[in-house]
Scaffold this motif. Structure first.
Motif, PDB file in Angstrom:
ATOM      1  N   ALA A   1      93.954  30.826  67.267  1.00  0.00           N
ATOM      2  CA  ALA A   1      93.340  31.564  66.160  1.00  0.00           C
ATOM      3  C   ALA A   1      92.123  32.348  66.652  1.00  0.00           C
ATOM      4  N   VAL A   2      91.319  31.732  67.513  1.00  0.00           N
ATOM      5  CA  VAL A   2      90.146  32.420  68.071  1.00  0.00           C
ATOM      6  C   VAL A   2      90.599  33.625  68.894  1.00  0.00           C
TER       7      VAL A   2
ATOM      8  N   GLU B   1      93.314  35.407  68.534  1.00  0.00           N
ATOM      9  CA  GLU B   1      93.763  36.445  67.611  1.00  0.00           C
ATOM     10  C   GLU B   1      92.574  37.170  66.978  1.00  0.00           C
ATOM     11  N   GLU B   2      91.550  36.425  66.608  1.00  0.00           N
ATOM     12  CA  GLU B   2      90.352  37.029  66.027  1.00  0.00           C
ATOM     13  C   GLU B   2      89.655  37.943  67.036  1.00  0.00           C
TER      14      GLU B   2
ATOM     15  N   LEU C   1      91.236  41.310  67.362  1.00  0.00           N
ATOM     16  CA  LEU C   1      90.999  42.216  66.241  1.00  0.00           C
ATOM     17  C   LEU C   1      89.680  42.985  66.373  1.00  0.00           C
ATOM     18  N   LEU C   2      88.771  42.485  67.202  1.00  0.00           N
ATOM     19  CA  LEU C   2      87.455  43.091  67.334  1.00  0.00           C
ATOM     20  C   LEU C   2      87.507  44.394  68.143  1.00  0.00           C
TER      21      LEU C   2
END
Length: 122
Positions: free
Chosen positions: A42-43, A45-46, A49-50
């Motif tokens: 999850a980290v 993937e986040e 997105l940045l």
């Protein structure tokens, strides 16, 4: 004769119980690793997105420290790799413990049937 078989059975039973405890400990550890793997995915993937100029902070103790985005991505990738290896190792350990439990369980059954036969004969 029956007492010897009874003692052997008790020793095997203790071994079996110890193996069960180890097995449950290993399964718990694997579940924890799975949880960590999902968290790190999850980290990752986040972070994907940045934007490149986004600011990323890392929590070190009670302090948030600014970190380079690429460095953060590399750290997460390394953690994912490490956790994946640990999961594979844990799977191997669980499999070995299952095999040991099965062998001890079969031995327990043999000893139990021997003990029953001795009691019937007596």
């Amino acid at each position: 004769m029956a007492e010897e078989v009874q003692k052997k059975w008790q020793k095997e039973f203790e071994v079996f119980n110890n193996l069960k405890k180890e097995y449950h400990k290993a399964v718990t550890q694997k579940q924890q690793l799975d949880s960590q793997l999902n968290e790190n995915k999850a980290v990752k993937e986040e972070l994907l997105l940045l934007k490149k100029d986004a600011e990323v902070y890392k929590l070190i103790g009670p302090v948030l420290v600014k970190q380079d985005l690429e460095e953060a991505k590399q750290n997460v990738a390394k953690r994912l790799e490490y956790i994946s290896k640990e999961i594979k190792r844990s799977d191997g350990n669980i499999s070995a413990l299952e095999n040991k439990q099965e062998a001890v369980h079969e031995n327990l059954n043999k000893l139990k049937s021997n003990l029953d036969n001795l009691k019937i004969a007596a």
